[in-house]
Scaffold this motif. Structure first.
Motif, PDB file in Angstrom:
ATOM      1  N   ALA A 196     -15.360  -3.002  -0.891  1.00  0.00           N
ATOM      2  CA  ALA A 196     -16.019  -3.599  -2.053  1.00  0.00           C
ATOM      3  C   ALA A 196     -17.487  -3.829  -1.745  1.00  0.00           C
ATOM      4  O   ALA A 196     -17.846  -4.335  -0.677  1.00  0.00           O
ATOM      5  CB  ALA A 196     -15.342  -4.915  -2.422  1.00  0.00           C
ATOM      6  N   GLY A 197     -18.348  -3.417  -2.665  1.00  0.00           N
ATOM      7  CA  GLY A 197     -19.786  -3.636  -2.500  1.00  0.00           C
ATOM      8  C   GLY A 197     -20.512  -2.526  -1.777  1.00  0.00           C
ATOM      9  O   GLY A 197     -21.741  -2.514  -1.722  1.00  0.00           O
ATOM     10  N   ASP A 198     -19.787  -1.573  -1.214  1.00  0.00           N
ATOM     11  CA  ASP A 198     -20.427  -0.461  -0.504  1.00  0.00           C
ATOM     12  C   ASP A 198     -20.836   0.598  -1.524  1.00  0.00           C
ATOM     13  O   ASP A 198     -20.001   1.340  -2.034  1.00  0.00           O
ATOM     14  CB  ASP A 198     -19.458   0.132   0.525  1.00  0.00           C
ATOM     15  N   GLN A 199     -22.142   0.680  -1.804  1.00  0.00           N
ATOM     16  CA  GLN A 199     -22.627   1.576  -2.845  1.00  0.00           C
ATOM     17  C   GLN A 199     -23.031   2.946  -2.310  1.00  0.00           C
ATOM     18  O   GLN A 199     -23.613   3.756  -3.033  1.00  0.00           O
ATOM     19  CB  GLN A 199     -23.837   0.930  -3.551  1.00  0.00           C
ATOM     20  N   THR A 200     -22.757   3.228  -1.037  1.00  0.00           N
ATOM     21  CA  THR A 200     -23.113   4.524  -0.476  1.00  0.00           C
ATOM     22  C   THR A 200     -22.170   5.624  -0.949  1.00  0.00           C
ATOM     23  O   THR A 200     -22.411   6.802  -0.709  1.00  0.00           O
ATOM     24  CB  THR A 200     -23.083   4.481   1.070  1.00  0.00           C
TER      25      THR A 200
ATOM     26  N   LEU B  21      -6.755   4.929   6.023  1.00  0.00           N
ATOM     27  CA  LEU B  21      -7.640   4.993   4.862  1.00  0.00           C
ATOM     28  C   LEU B  21      -8.053   6.428   4.552  1.00  0.00           C
ATOM     29  O   LEU B  21      -7.974   7.324   5.392  1.00  0.00           O
ATOM     30  CB  LEU B  21      -8.887   4.146   5.098  1.00  0.00           C
ATOM     31  N   GLY B  22      -8.511   6.628   3.326  1.00  0.00           N
ATOM     32  CA  GLY B  22      -9.087   7.887   2.888  1.00  0.00           C
ATOM     33  C   GLY B  22     -10.177   7.618   1.865  1.00  0.00           C
ATOM     34  O   GLY B  22     -10.389   6.481   1.452  1.00  0.00           O
ATOM     35  N   HIS B  23     -10.904   8.643   1.469  1.00  0.00           N
ATOM     36  CA  HIS B  23     -11.947   8.613   0.450  1.00  0.00           C
ATOM     37  C   HIS B  23     -13.350   8.722   1.046  1.00  0.00           C
ATOM     38  O   HIS B  23     -14.187   9.449   0.508  1.00  0.00           O
ATOM     39  CB  HIS B  23     -11.855   7.363  -0.430  1.00  0.00           C
ATOM     40  N   ILE B  24     -13.644   8.035   2.126  1.00  0.00           N
ATOM     41  CA  ILE B  24     -14.945   8.131   2.771  1.00  0.00           C
ATOM     42  C   ILE B  24     -14.893   9.267   3.787  1.00  0.00           C
ATOM     43  O   ILE B  24     -14.037   9.285   4.669  1.00  0.00           O
ATOM     44  CB  ILE B  24     -15.327   6.801   3.461  1.00  0.00           C
ATOM     45  N   HIS B  25     -15.840  10.198   3.681  1.00  0.00           N
ATOM     46  CA  HIS B  25     -15.784  11.403   4.509  1.00  0.00           C
ATOM     47  C   HIS B  25     -16.419  11.224   5.884  1.00  0.00           C
ATOM     48  O   HIS B  25     -16.404  12.154   6.695  1.00  0.00           O
ATOM     49  CB  HIS B  25     -16.460  12.569   3.781  1.00  0.00           C
TER      50      HIS B  25
END
Length: 406
Positions: free
Chosen positions: A170-174, A196-200
């Motif tokens: 939450a709050g990570d706008q990158t 986790l997944g989604h962030i590469h």
């Protein structure tokens, strides 16, 4: 309690189109477009040899919501290979391959458990140990709800509890924020591992218990640089051991090339070749951007004699002759280099003009000084030696001033 061992991967993005990759020869472009499938095949082959207790795939198996038939067939075949040796697979779908997409359905073998749109628990036994795995698939592309609220708190601590969550802090706008969570919310569930997944970008958010993004299997553009892959995890109630396993078919990299002491084109070509060959040996096929650093006076003058496109063409021709290919996507002359080149070219132009002046022209240039009524009494008659001294001083001053302008 005995330990368990599993593979954690995410963000396969099978059949990614690799838009914007211009200039690549046809055979190299084909290899690039096949790279997500090759990376997936590398994952499957590793699992067949390693024989983990199970495999977790946390979202974005496919690049688009309308999954291509070919991508589904490739994925199905990989799952079938794991099925032949009895490896269970647990998958969730993310924002790219959400459940609302339209596609021709491909049934998956019996070893594959697909989580639906609500948070559910799946159970299995490994080495006589109970393992509970929790997860959900995206019902639609945009999931802004904090789904973490629907994950149950772990009960029986004699069992292993693993959470699968395709989402972001939450709050990570990158990155696009979907299914947001905080680290505190994850820890409050008392799970033994968060997959986790989604962030590469490969990263660990917490060590005990592990909260881990494995990154994607294959980089897809310049902002997904470096080696990509997945984790093999050995988990016990006293700790975890994570081993990163590379899977990339092609690696994107940004590389600096030192141009210190370079004054000839062949020296520059040799410096670039040495650097990229080091990366070729380490990673295999790469798509790279080169940035020139440590550019001295002579190197700046050299670079100013040809365009970036010409330097790029010559370099590409010298490198594209091996099976593990290096494709130079771009050459960057950083601001310092560009300023140095401009300074060198301009200074040389002015100095060339000054060197060609005759004694009469020097006197004409300096007449305002030597004809000044108040200053003339302090000056000797202008001689050839004076002109040489003035010329040397002017060159030093001009160079210093131009360097200040950078």
């Amino acid at each position: 309690m005995s330990s368990i061992r599993f593979i954690h991967t995410a963000d396969l993005h099978l059949d990614s189109p690799f838009k914007g990759m211009t200039g690549l020869p046809a055979e190299r472009l084909h290899a690039l477009r096949e790279s997500t499938f090759t990376a997936f095949s590398n994952l499957i082959e590793y699992a067949l040899k390693s024989k983990p207790d199970f495999v977790l795939i946390v979202g974005d198996i496919y690049d688009g919501e309308n999954r291509s038939l070919r991508a589904q067939k490739k994925f199905h075949d990989g799952m079938e290979k794991l099925n032949t040796i009895g490896i269970p697979v647990f998958i969730t779908h993310g924002n790219h391959d959400h459940l609302a997409g339209r596609w021709t359905r491909f049934s998956l073998p019996s070893n594959v458990h697909v989580f639906d749109g609500n948070v559910k628990e799946a159970q299995l036994r490994v080495n006589n140990q109970e393992v509970s795995i929790y997860g959900f698939s995206y019902k639609e592309r945009h999931v802004h709800e904090a789904i973490i609220e629907h994950y149950p708190v772990a009960g029986n601590q004699n069992s292993y509890h693993i959470g699968m969550l395709h989402g972001s802090l939450a709050g990570d706008q990158t990155h696009d924020v979907y299914a947001p969570f905080t680290k505190t919310e994850l820890l409050e569930k008392h799970y033994d591992y968060w997959a986790l997944g989604h962030i590469h970008l490969r990263q660990s958010l917490h060590a005990e218990p592990p909260i881990v993004y494995p990154g994607n299997l294959q980089g897809r553009h310049r902002n997904e640089s470096g080696e990509k892959g997945f984790y093999e995890v050995e988990l016990s109630k006293t700790g975890a051991s994570l081993q990163f396993i590379p899977s990339s078919a092609i690696v994107f990299e940004r590389i600096e090339v030192s141009c210190g002491g370079i004054s000839h084109a062949n020296e520059w070509l040799a410096a670039c070749t040495d650097v990229v060959d080091t990366y070729r040996t380490r990673f295999g096929s790469c798509i790279v951007e080169l940035t020139m650093t440590d550019v001295g006076y002579e190197a700046a003058e050299l670079f100013g004699q040809s365009t970036e496109a010409e330097w790029l063409e010559v370099l590409r021709e010298g490198l594209d002759d091996q099976e593990s290919f290096i494709w130079i996507q771009k050459i960057t002359f950083n601001k310092q280099t560009q300023s140095a080149a401009i300074t060198s070219t301009l200074v040389q132009s002015v100095l060339g003009q000054m060197n060609g002046w005759t004694e009469a022209e020097w006197k004409a240039v300096l007449k305002d000084v030597y004809q000044h009524t108040r200053g003339v009494k302090y000056l000797d008659v202008l001689s050839e030696e004076d002109i040489r001294d003035i010329q040397t001083g002017a060159a030093s001053l001009l160079t210093a001033e131009m360097m200040e302008l950078k």
